[in-house]
Design a protein around this motif. Structure first.
Motif, PDB file in Angstrom:
ATOM      1  N   ASP A  23       3.530  -5.745  -8.240  1.00  0.00           N
ATOM      2  CA  ASP A  23       2.685  -4.601  -7.910  1.00  0.00           C
ATOM      3  C   ASP A  23       2.131  -3.959  -9.175  1.00  0.00           C
ATOM      4  O   ASP A  23       0.915  -3.861  -9.375  1.00  0.00           O
ATOM      5  CB  ASP A  23       3.502  -3.587  -7.100  1.00  0.00           C
ATOM      6  CG  ASP A  23       2.710  -2.320  -6.775  1.00  0.00           C
ATOM      7  OD1 ASP A  23       1.473  -2.360  -6.826  1.00  0.00           O
ATOM      8  OD2 ASP A  23       3.335  -1.288  -6.465  1.00  0.00           O
ATOM      9  N   ASN A  57      -3.852  -0.891  -6.440  1.00  0.00           N
ATOM     10  CA  ASN A  57      -3.460   0.446  -6.872  1.00  0.00           C
ATOM     11  C   ASN A  57      -3.622   1.503  -5.795  1.00  0.00           C
ATOM     12  O   ASN A  57      -3.049   2.588  -5.898  1.00  0.00           O
ATOM     13  CB  ASN A  57      -4.274   0.870  -8.096  1.00  0.00           C
ATOM     14  CG  ASN A  57      -3.716   2.109  -8.766  1.00  0.00           C
ATOM     15  OD1 ASN A  57      -2.508   2.288  -8.832  1.00  0.00           O
ATOM     16  ND2 ASN A  57      -4.589   2.980  -9.245  1.00  0.00           N
ATOM     17  N   ALA A  58      -4.384   1.207  -4.742  1.00  0.00           N
ATOM     18  CA  ALA A  58      -4.700   2.292  -3.826  1.00  0.00           C
ATOM     19  C   ALA A  58      -4.819   1.834  -2.376  1.00  0.00           C
ATOM     20  O   ALA A  58      -3.842   1.460  -1.742  1.00  0.00           O
ATOM     21  CB  ALA A  58      -5.989   2.980  -4.302  1.00  0.00           C
ATOM     22  N   ALA A  61      -3.407  -1.652  -0.989  1.00  0.00           N
ATOM     23  CA  ALA A  61      -1.943  -1.666  -0.941  1.00  0.00           C
ATOM     24  C   ALA A  61      -1.425  -0.759   0.165  1.00  0.00           C
ATOM     25  O   ALA A  61      -0.424  -1.067   0.821  1.00  0.00           O
ATOM     26  CB  ALA A  61      -1.374  -1.236  -2.290  1.00  0.00           C
ATOM     27  N   GLY A  62      -2.093   0.369   0.390  1.00  0.00           N
ATOM     28  CA  GLY A  62      -1.675   1.280   1.443  1.00  0.00           C
ATOM     29  C   GLY A  62      -1.779   0.666   2.821  1.00  0.00           C
ATOM     30  O   GLY A  62      -0.849   0.739   3.639  1.00  0.00           O
ATOM     31  N   GLY A 116       1.058  -4.546  -0.973  1.00  0.00           N
ATOM     32  CA  GLY A 116       1.471  -3.459  -0.092  1.00  0.00           C
ATOM     33  C   GLY A 116       2.452  -3.909   0.966  1.00  0.00           C
ATOM     34  O   GLY A 116       3.458  -3.236   1.233  1.00  0.00           O
ATOM     35  N   ASN A 231       2.080  11.043  -7.531  1.00  0.00           N
ATOM     36  CA  ASN A 231       1.242   9.855  -7.675  1.00  0.00           C
ATOM     37  C   ASN A 231      -0.195  10.226  -8.059  1.00  0.00           C
ATOM     38  O   ASN A 231      -0.878   9.452  -8.726  1.00  0.00           O
ATOM     39  CB  ASN A 231       1.246   9.052  -6.366  1.00  0.00           C
ATOM     40  CG  ASN A 231       1.109   7.565  -6.624  1.00  0.00           C
ATOM     41  OD1 ASN A 231       1.824   6.989  -7.436  1.00  0.00           O
ATOM     42  ND2 ASN A 231       0.183   6.936  -5.928  1.00  0.00           N
ATOM     43  N   GLY A 235      -1.754   8.386 -11.097  1.00  0.00           N
ATOM     44  CA  GLY A 235      -3.014   7.657 -10.980  1.00  0.00           C
ATOM     45  C   GLY A 235      -4.070   8.181 -11.930  1.00  0.00           C
ATOM     46  O   GLY A 235      -4.846   7.422 -12.515  1.00  0.00           O
ATOM     47  N   GLN A 328       9.339   8.539  -8.424  1.00  0.00           N
ATOM     48  CA  GLN A 328       9.159   7.182  -7.913  1.00  0.00           C
ATOM     49  C   GLN A 328      10.488   6.523  -7.566  1.00  0.00           C
ATOM     50  O   GLN A 328      10.609   5.865  -6.519  1.00  0.00           O
ATOM     51  CB  GLN A 328       8.400   6.325  -8.930  1.00  0.00           C
ATOM     52  CG  GLN A 328       8.200   4.898  -8.434  1.00  0.00           C
ATOM     53  CD  GLN A 328       6.971   4.252  -9.005  1.00  0.00           C
ATOM     54  OE1 GLN A 328       5.850   4.696  -8.760  1.00  0.00           O
ATOM     55  NE2 GLN A 328       7.163   3.199  -9.774  1.00  0.00           N
ATOM     56  N   PHE A 352       4.056   5.109   2.175  1.00  0.00           N
ATOM     57  CA  PHE A 352       3.396   4.455   1.049  1.00  0.00           C
ATOM     58  C   PHE A 352       1.888   4.386   1.284  1.00  0.00           C
ATOM     59  O   PHE A 352       1.088   4.592   0.366  1.00  0.00           O
ATOM     60  CB  PHE A 352       3.968   3.049   0.874  1.00  0.00           C
ATOM     61  CG  PHE A 352       3.651   2.406  -0.446  1.00  0.00           C
ATOM     62  CD1 PHE A 352       4.356   2.738  -1.597  1.00  0.00           C
ATOM     63  CD2 PHE A 352       2.640   1.449  -0.552  1.00  0.00           C
ATOM     64  CE1 PHE A 352       4.068   2.142  -2.818  1.00  0.00           C
ATOM     65  CE2 PHE A 352       2.344   0.847  -1.759  1.00  0.00           C
ATOM     66  CZ  PHE A 352       3.063   1.194  -2.895  1.00  0.00           C
ATOM     67  N   ARG A 356      -0.892   5.986  -1.202  1.00  0.00           N
ATOM     68  CA  ARG A 356      -1.826   5.120  -1.932  1.00  0.00           C
ATOM     69  C   ARG A 356      -3.274   5.319  -1.460  1.00  0.00           C
ATOM     70  O   ARG A 356      -4.209   5.283  -2.273  1.00  0.00           O
ATOM     71  CB  ARG A 356      -1.416   3.650  -1.756  1.00  0.00           C
ATOM     72  CG  ARG A 356      -0.223   3.224  -2.625  1.00  0.00           C
ATOM     73  CD  ARG A 356      -0.591   3.179  -4.107  1.00  0.00           C
ATOM     74  NE  ARG A 356       0.538   2.840  -4.959  1.00  0.00           N
ATOM     75  CZ  ARG A 356       0.798   1.614  -5.412  1.00  0.00           C
ATOM     76  NH1 ARG A 356       0.020   0.609  -5.087  1.00  0.00           N
ATOM     77  NH2 ARG A 356       1.846   1.407  -6.185  1.00  0.00           N
ATOM     78  N   LEU A 359      -4.551   8.440  -2.989  1.00  0.00           N
ATOM     79  CA  LEU A 359      -4.881   8.198  -4.396  1.00  0.00           C
ATOM     80  C   LEU A 359      -6.233   7.503  -4.508  1.00  0.00           C
ATOM     81  O   LEU A 359      -7.038   7.825  -5.390  1.00  0.00           O
ATOM     82  CB  LEU A 359      -3.800   7.350  -5.064  1.00  0.00           C
ATOM     83  CG  LEU A 359      -4.071   6.919  -6.513  1.00  0.00           C
ATOM     84  CD1 LEU A 359      -4.258   8.133  -7.414  1.00  0.00           C
ATOM     85  CD2 LEU A 359      -2.942   6.037  -7.033  1.00  0.00           C
TER      86      LEU A 359
END
Length: 414
Positions: A23, A57-58, A61-62, A116, A231, A235, A328, A352, A356, A359
């Motif tokens: 990740d 990163n965002a 993945a969410g 994710g 986060n 970020g 975290q 999560f 994400r 973010l």
């Protein structure tokens, strides 16, 4: 499952925890490669922003976390954490061999979804297999691997800088090899005994709406608030940290990479010396609060004092050392403990995903915030850490040393 009868299975913890390595490694490798591709293909800043928002990163993945988490509770941990690495490998292969912008977009999206999906499966497996009195210690291993990913990627990128795009492809290739190796090695891992027991007891059909009962909803809101605001700081840090390095004179690529790698290494030391040693033994609320105070002080330094080399070094140390046993690490641990077995991964994936995706949306506004000036941005980020610290300290549970079954019984009795 009594703590006394359980043994440490570090092999499975590491194999599951490598999801964190992949990740974080994907995020750092992607940020380096996107700059090269932007120049090569003349991509606009908006286009790069979209790739970043929908990658590992965002948002990508969410979405992957929620879908993977739900499937993980329905089909089992093993099926998800084994086969999602093949999906990841497909996306990473597209990045390794990308020859057109569409391959970059699709590759990053697939990587984001797969990363994710792996997070809730791996985190659930680690918590369910760890001895009850060493669950924090096992979760800490996964967090060490999260910090290790950027260190390896940064050092690889530095060593391969002269190769340009080829160097970026080699960095991606090492992640591809790890993913393929994990697919093979994870095939030998056993399914979670706790998940199998829950299936056998006929509790597999808990609806997702169960999570919106007050006792579980409070946990979701606490986790999302605590980790979400932290986060937003983390970020945004990626945007203004290069500015810090340029301002204090670390303008060369070698110096920049060395400082960033050192910062992650400090985090690894903090996890090993503090979180893994004490999370299962001491008051977790107190431990989290200490971490939050350290990070707030570190961030506030940039808002109050002129940006000099000593201030920058102190900032890096306080933020990374405090962060190692902070938001975290506790997010992984607490999100594994606060929900019933058959909804554990779903809840983790949901939390999560909210963090994400938020973010990803927030990242579109970071350039505008940056334009307000460095000091203003530093105060905003200090505020994020204060809010995260307050939510975590006021809400933090007392789970140290308790079995997952004991924690669930306490919630049922509440």
């Amino acid at each position: 499952m009594s703590a006394g009868s359980q043994k440490d299975n570090w092999r499975d913890t590491i194999l599951a925890g490598l999801a964190n390595y992949i990740d974080a490694g994907s995020i750092v490798a992607g940020s380096a490669a996107l700059a090269l591709w932007q120049e090569h293909y003349k991509l606009s800043n908006d286009f790069i922003g979209l790739i970043g928002a929908f990658g590992p990163n965002a948002i990508g993945a969410g979405v992957g976390a929620y879908i993977g988490g739900r499937l993980c509770d329905k089909l089992g941990r093993k099926k998800i954490y084994q086969w999602d690495m093949l999906v990841y490998a497909v996306g990473m292969a597209m990045l390794v061999f990308a020859f057109a912008p569409w391959m970059i977009v699709v590759g990053f999206l697939i990587v984001g979804l797969a990363v994710g999906a792996d997070i809730p499966a791996s985190w659930s497996l680690i918590a369910e297999q760890a001895p009850d009195d060493r669950r924090g210690k096992h979760s800490g291993v996964a967090q060490v691997l999260w910090y290790l990913g950027p260190v390896v990627v940064l050092l690889l990128s530095l060593a391969l800088t002269s190769l340009g795009e080829l160097g970026a492809r080699i960095v991606f290739a090492h992640l591809l090899v790890i993913a393929l190796g994990l697919t093979f090695l994870r095939s030998r891992m056993k399914e979670s005994e706790r998940w199998e027991a829950a299936q056998a007891e006929g509790v597999a059909k808990l609806p997702v709406s169960t999570l919106f009962q007050p006792k579980y909803l409070a946990s979701i809101l606490g986790l999302v608030g605590m980790y979400g605001f932290w986060n937003l700081w983390a970020g945004t840090n990626g945007f203004f940290f290069p500015y810090i390095l340029r301002t204090v004179g670390a303008a060369t690529q070698t110096q920049s990479v060395a400082i960033q790698a050192l910062s992650f290494a400090i985090g690894m030391v903090s996890i090993g010396l503090i979180f893994m040693r004490y999370a299962d033994k001491v008051n977790q609320r107190t431990l989290f609060a200490i971490s939050a105070v350290i990070q707030v002080i570190g961030m506030a330094l940039l808002a109050v004092f002129p940006l000099t080399i000593p201030i920058a070094i102190l900032y890096v140390f306080l933020l990374q050392f405090g962060g190692g046993f902070g938001a975290q690490s506790f997010f992984q641990l607490w999100s594994s403990e606060m929900f019933p077995t058959m909804l554990r991964s779903t809840a983790q994936g949901l939390c999560f995903a909210i963090v994400r995706i938020s973010l990803g949306i927030f990242s579109f506004f970071v350039p505008m915030l940056s334009a307000t000036g460095f000091t203003t941005l530093a105060w905003i980020l200090t505020g994020f850490l204060v809010i995260s610290g307050l939510i975590g300290t006021l809400w933090a549970p007392r789970n140290e040393g308790k079995s997952l079954e004991q924690l669930e019984a306490e919630r049922q009795a509440a």
